[in-house]
Design an enzyme around this catalytic site. Structure first.
Site: not given
Ligand code: GCO
Ligand code: MN
Ligand code: MN
Length: 388
Positions: A55, A58, A89, A182, A184, A218, A221, A246, A256, A258, A288
């Site tokens: 990002h 970041d 990306m 993407e 979610k 993802e 998600h 992702d 969430d 991850d 991700d």
């Molecule tokens: C999340 C998302 C993020 C995006 C990232 C790129 O659940 O926080 O997956 O990690 O992938 O912001 O756009």
């Molecule tokens: Mn993501």
């Molecule tokens: Mn995510």
């Protein structure tokens, strides 16, 4: 046992925010020190990743001066070169700053919408300079807690307007980006717009430049919403729109999480890898995800290696499944062919419809054809469990 080292052809990437995640959660402070940019790039080099994603903020603080930006850019390029990384990306942080508390492209405030587009243009400039070919749109704050607060039809229109504008910017600047969307369903908003990958597959067709737009599904998600992720990815593949993915993991229905790829739902991960490999997916495979809050940075490296290693192992197992004579015999058995009927139903014509109506098809006979799915699934599980 095979060699499960990361294969550069797999294009394994990590966002700066993934291995650099300091372990903060809504209930607790960070458990790891924030790593400087150069250290994150060194870590990705050490674990043999193919590339890095970012990002804008970041690496480049939101208030960085042009001079500071130039210095960071130099450091970024050096870190990539020293570690043999590409930037695959780039994306915009449209969610951390309070200005985005009620959305970016879908905000009710035209000035916030304009600022979000402006910030994205600047971030696209950064990504292009680093060599990124894919630009991601995750609508972190594009949503609501109460539908009293925003018109959901306007939200779609506003989002479309922003994307059309940014597509033209990419073309005019010669950036040649592929845009990826993407989905979610929730977190951080109570309800997010474009809740599933399928929402974006429909939306893309309404854009001025659908050809430059695809999706970035993802795992977590769709699993948060209890959906079958493999099917969402298959829908994207079938329409030629899987430009990025992702990868992570997640218990169904939870917040969430991850998690490390393959660590929660191994069977789904197996079918996902099999799908990507069977259809020769050639885009980046982005993990991700982030390490447990308990981990120190040595363990974060194990997390990153684990994501890639699990993918490589599942890739081998998918090939094993495809080459297993007994399994393939069963696949053949359950896919009953009938050349005459297939020809008849391939394309409608008045004559084929008449012919089909006149064809005798015995319901009870068809229903009694064997479908040994228990056996097929058990053989599959034995491959996954490593005894076959
Ligand atoms: C999340 C998302 C993020 C995006 C990232 C790129 O659940 O926080 O997956 O990690 O992938 O912001 O756009
Ligand atoms: Mn993501
Ligand atoms: Mn995510």
């Amino acid at each position: 046992m095979g060699n499960y080292d990361p294969d550069p052809k797999m294009k394994f990437t990590f966002g700066l925010w993934t291995v650099g995640n300091p372990g903060r959660d809504p209930f607790g402070e960070p458990t790891r020190d924030k790593l400087p940019l150069a250290k994150i790039l060194d870590m990705l080099g050490e674990v043999k990743a193919y590339g890095v994603n970012l990002h804008d903020n970041d690496a480049f603080p939101i208030d960085a001066s042009e001079k500071e930006k130039a210095e960071i850019m130099k450091e970024f390029k050096k870190g990539m070169k020293d570690n043999g990384l590409v930037c695959a990306m780039a994306t915009t942080n449209l969610f951390t700053d309070p200005v985005f508390k009620d959305g970016a492209f879908t905000s009710n405030n035209a000035q916030v919408r304009a600022y979000a587009i402006q910030k994205t243009m600047r971030s696209m400039d950064i990504g292009a300079e680093l060599g990124a070919k894919i630009y991601d749109f995750w609508g972190g704050r594009e949503g609501i807690e109460s539908d009293a607060t925003k018109n959901p039809v306007d939200a779609v229109k506003r989002f479309r307007e922003a994307i059309n504008f940014l597509c033209e910017y990419s073309i005019e600047q010669g950036y040649n980006y592929k845009f990826v969307f993407e989905a979610k369903p929730n977190e951080p908003r109570g309800h997010m717009y474009f809740a599933v990958t399928g929402s974006y597959l429909a939306f893309i067709q309404t854009l001025d430049h659908p050809e430059m737009c695809g999706v970035n599904p993802e795992v977590a998600h769709e699993h948060m919403a209890g959906l079958n992720f493999v099917h969402q990815v298959a829908a994207a593949i079938e329409v030629g729109k899987l430009f990025h993915i992702d990868l992570n993991d997640q218990e169904f229905g939870r917040y969430d999480q991850d998690f490390r790829f393959g660590s929660a739902n191994l069977k789904h991960a197996f079918f996902l890898v099999k799908l990507l490999e069977d259809y020769k997916y050639n885009g980046p495979r982005h993990f991700d995800a982030h390490a447990y809050r308990q981990s120190n940075y040595d363990d974060v490296k194990e997390f990153a290696k684990g994501c890639m290693r699990t993918y490589m192992i599942l890739k081998e197992k998918a090939a094993h499944w495809n080459n297993d004579a007994e399994i393939q015999g069963m696949v053949k058995l359950i896919n009953v062919k009938d050349a005459g009927l297939e020809k008849l139903t391939k394309k409608f014509s008045k004559a084929s419809a008449q012919k089909l109506l006149a064809t005798p098809l015995s319901r009870s006979q068809l229903a009694s054809a064997p479908l040994p799915y228990e056996k097929l699934d058990q053989l599959t599980m034995e491959i996954i469990m490593g005894v076959r």
